[in-house]
Design an enzyme around this catalytic site. Sequence first.
Site, short mmCIF file in Angstrom:
data_model
loop_
_atom_site.label_atom_id
_atom_site.label_comp_id
_atom_site.label_asym_id
_atom_site.label_seq_id
_atom_site.Cartn_x
_atom_site.Cartn_y
_atom_site.Cartn_z
N GLY A 198 0.84 -1.16 0.05
CA GLY A 198 0.00 0.05 -0.08
C GLY A 198 0.90 1.32 -0.09
O GLY A 198 0.50 2.61 0.43
N ARG A 223 0.34 5.38 -1.96
CA ARG A 223 -0.46 6.63 -1.61
C ARG A 223 -0.58 6.48 -0.05
O ARG A 223 -0.58 5.34 0.61
CB ARG A 223 -1.30 6.92 -2.40
CG ARG A 223 -2.83 6.09 -2.13
CD ARG A 223 -3.71 6.37 -3.10
NE ARG A 223 -4.78 5.53 -2.62
CZ ARG A 223 -6.26 5.50 -3.25
NH1 ARG A 223 -6.25 5.97 -4.53
NH2 ARG A 223 -7.20 4.88 -2.81
N ASP A 226 -2.09 -7.23 -6.91
CA ASP A 226 -3.20 -7.24 -6.40
C ASP A 226 -3.21 -8.17 -5.31
O ASP A 226 -3.32 -9.64 -5.36
CB ASP A 226 -4.11 -7.56 -7.52
CG ASP A 226 -5.74 -7.31 -6.69
OD1 ASP A 226 -5.99 -7.25 -5.56
OD2 ASP A 226 -6.60 -7.55 -7.80
N SER A 228 -6.66 -0.49 12.35
CA SER A 228 -7.66 0.72 12.61
C SER A 228 -8.34 0.76 13.67
O SER A 228 -8.46 -0.35 14.48
CB SER A 228 -8.82 0.74 11.47
OG SER A 228 -9.69 1.65 11.83
N TYR A 232 -15.50 -3.88 7.59
CA TYR A 232 -14.25 -3.26 7.57
C TYR A 232 -13.76 -3.37 9.17
O TYR A 232 -12.55 -4.01 9.19
CB TYR A 232 -14.46 -1.79 7.26
CG TYR A 232 -13.11 -1.11 7.35
CD1 TYR A 232 -11.94 -1.13 6.61
CD2 TYR A 232 -12.83 -0.26 8.43
CE1 TYR A 232 -10.91 -0.39 6.68
CE2 TYR A 232 -11.63 0.68 8.64
CZ TYR A 232 -10.58 0.32 7.81
OH TYR A 232 -9.44 1.06 7.97
N ALA A 233 -14.39 -3.05 10.11
CA ALA A 233 -14.07 -3.53 11.47
C ALA A 233 -13.84 -4.83 11.84
O ALA A 233 -12.74 -5.17 12.49
CB ALA A 233 -15.40 -2.90 12.25
N LYS A 238 -10.29 -5.66 10.47
CA LYS A 238 -9.14 -5.19 10.94
C LYS A 238 -9.08 -5.59 12.47
O LYS A 238 -7.82 -5.73 13.22
CB LYS A 238 -9.34 -3.57 11.29
CG LYS A 238 -9.26 -2.66 9.96
CD LYS A 238 -8.08 -3.02 9.21
CE LYS A 238 -7.68 -1.92 8.11
NZ LYS A 238 -6.50 -2.10 7.33
N1 LIG Z 1 -7.45 6.71 6.56
C1 LIG Z 1 -8.02 6.50 7.72
O1 LIG Z 1 -8.82 7.13 8.16
C2 LIG Z 1 -7.42 5.09 8.21
C3 LIG Z 1 -7.64 4.83 9.57
C4 LIG Z 1 -7.56 3.72 9.94
C5 LIG Z 1 -6.89 2.81 9.27
N2 LIG Z 1 -6.32 3.19 7.98
C6 LIG Z 1 -5.85 1.79 7.33
O2 LIG Z 1 -4.46 2.46 6.87
C7 LIG Z 1 -4.29 1.84 5.69
C8 LIG Z 1 -3.77 2.58 4.56
O3 LIG Z 1 -4.94 3.34 4.23
P1 LIG Z 1 -4.88 4.87 3.69
O4 LIG Z 1 -5.81 5.75 4.44
O5 LIG Z 1 -3.46 5.31 3.03
O6 LIG Z 1 -5.66 4.50 2.33
P2 LIG Z 1 -5.28 4.81 0.55
O7 LIG Z 1 -6.43 4.36 -0.07
O8 LIG Z 1 -4.88 6.06 0.57
O9 LIG Z 1 -3.91 3.56 0.42
C9 LIG Z 1 -4.20 2.34 0.56
C10 LIG Z 1 -3.16 1.66 -0.24
O10 LIG Z 1 -3.67 0.19 -0.58
C11 LIG Z 1 -3.51 -0.23 -2.00
N3 LIG Z 1 -4.36 -1.33 -1.95
C12 LIG Z 1 -5.77 -1.46 -1.79
N4 LIG Z 1 -6.10 -2.46 -2.30
C13 LIG Z 1 -4.96 -3.25 -2.79
C14 LIG Z 1 -5.06 -4.61 -3.23
N5 LIG Z 1 -5.78 -5.58 -3.70
N6 LIG Z 1 -3.82 -5.10 -3.87
C15 LIG Z 1 -2.47 -4.12 -3.54
N7 LIG Z 1 -2.68 -2.80 -2.94
C16 LIG Z 1 -3.90 -2.31 -2.73
C17 LIG Z 1 -4.00 1.02 -2.67
O11 LIG Z 1 -3.81 0.82 -4.04
C18 LIG Z 1 -3.55 2.30 -1.99
O12 LIG Z 1 -2.09 2.55 -2.36
C19 LIG Z 1 -5.25 0.84 5.16
O13 LIG Z 1 -5.07 -0.48 5.82
C20 LIG Z 1 -6.55 1.46 6.03
O14 LIG Z 1 -7.42 0.42 6.28
C21 LIG Z 1 -6.66 4.24 7.66
#
Ligand SMILES: NC(=O)c1ccc[n+]([C@@H]2O[C@H](COP(=O)([O-])OP(=O)(O)OC[C@H]3O[C@@H](n4cnc5c(N)ncnc54)[C@H](O)[C@@H]3O)[C@@H](O)[C@H]2O)c1
Length: 242
Positions: free
Chosen positions: A12, A15, A57, A135, A148-149, A152
Amino acid sequence: MGSAVKRAVVTGGARGIGEAIARRLADEGMRVGIVDVLEPEGRAVAESLSGTFTAVDLSDAAAAEAGIGAAIDSLGGVDVLVNSAGAFGRSSLLDLNAADWDRVMAVNARGTLIAMQAAARRMLADGGRIINVASMAAKHRGDGEGHYAASKAAVLALTRAAALEWGQYVITVNALCPGYVLTDLGADTRTSEQVAAWTALSQLGRLGTPWDIAGIAAFLAGPDGGYFTGQALNVTGGMVMH
Ligand SMILES: NC(=O)c1ccc[n+]([C@@H]2O[C@H](COP(=O)([O-])OP(=O)(O)OC[C@H]3O[C@@H](n4cnc5c(N)ncnc54)[C@H](O)[C@@H]3O)[C@@H](O)[C@H]2O)c1
């Protein structure tokens, strides 16, 4: 941990939080391999860090195993694995269907497991650090995002089990539980009213940034993080206190 220059695979990392962690670990002197399904974005981040990129993926189990292995090989081994790839969705439980459940679980729970297995197999001799981005939804609320919960909460259970099974190999396994971070993840479901309501929940009066999460990841991956394992650290600005 094995090599002089530490090698970190970050899923991931194209971004959001994963990108910030990748950049921070590179700033700490680590060689970084990014794994993501977003090819141009992931490749651009990797090139800017003189790291490697592997397009995968992670929702495809076979591709995930091969892809994580290829990413590790591209670095010549692995000392740190960060699982930040994640899928999000909103649905009431009464409307939740099997396809949505499978989509979220495949990336967040099974994808994390497969990456952990692939990395741990290569950490058995010299130890390592595994950091799973879970999360606060794993511990707190989850209404409107039950799948989602649940995914996680599965990450926290895997973190605990791995810490117990792999401590003997000096592999530490921890989870980060971010609160609200304004990345692309929840952008489709966000209104200005929600942002204001979430901000009010933080004792510090602001939402999290990817850099808040990246700093804690760097600590867990670095020289001072070696005696943490099996933990789920809340990075929520005080929204969750247990
Ligand atoms: N943003 C929030 O508020 C938040 C809060 C709690 C937890 N999180 C967790 O933090 C982590 C990062 O989230 P983020 O906010 O940076 O989101 P984001 O969508 O900006 O980044 C997620 C990244 O995961 C990649 N990804 C998704 N599905 C994929 C797949 N099938 N194969 C390969 N790559 C894949 C996406 O392409 C992306 O680059 C996640 O696990 C998310 O659940 C985010």
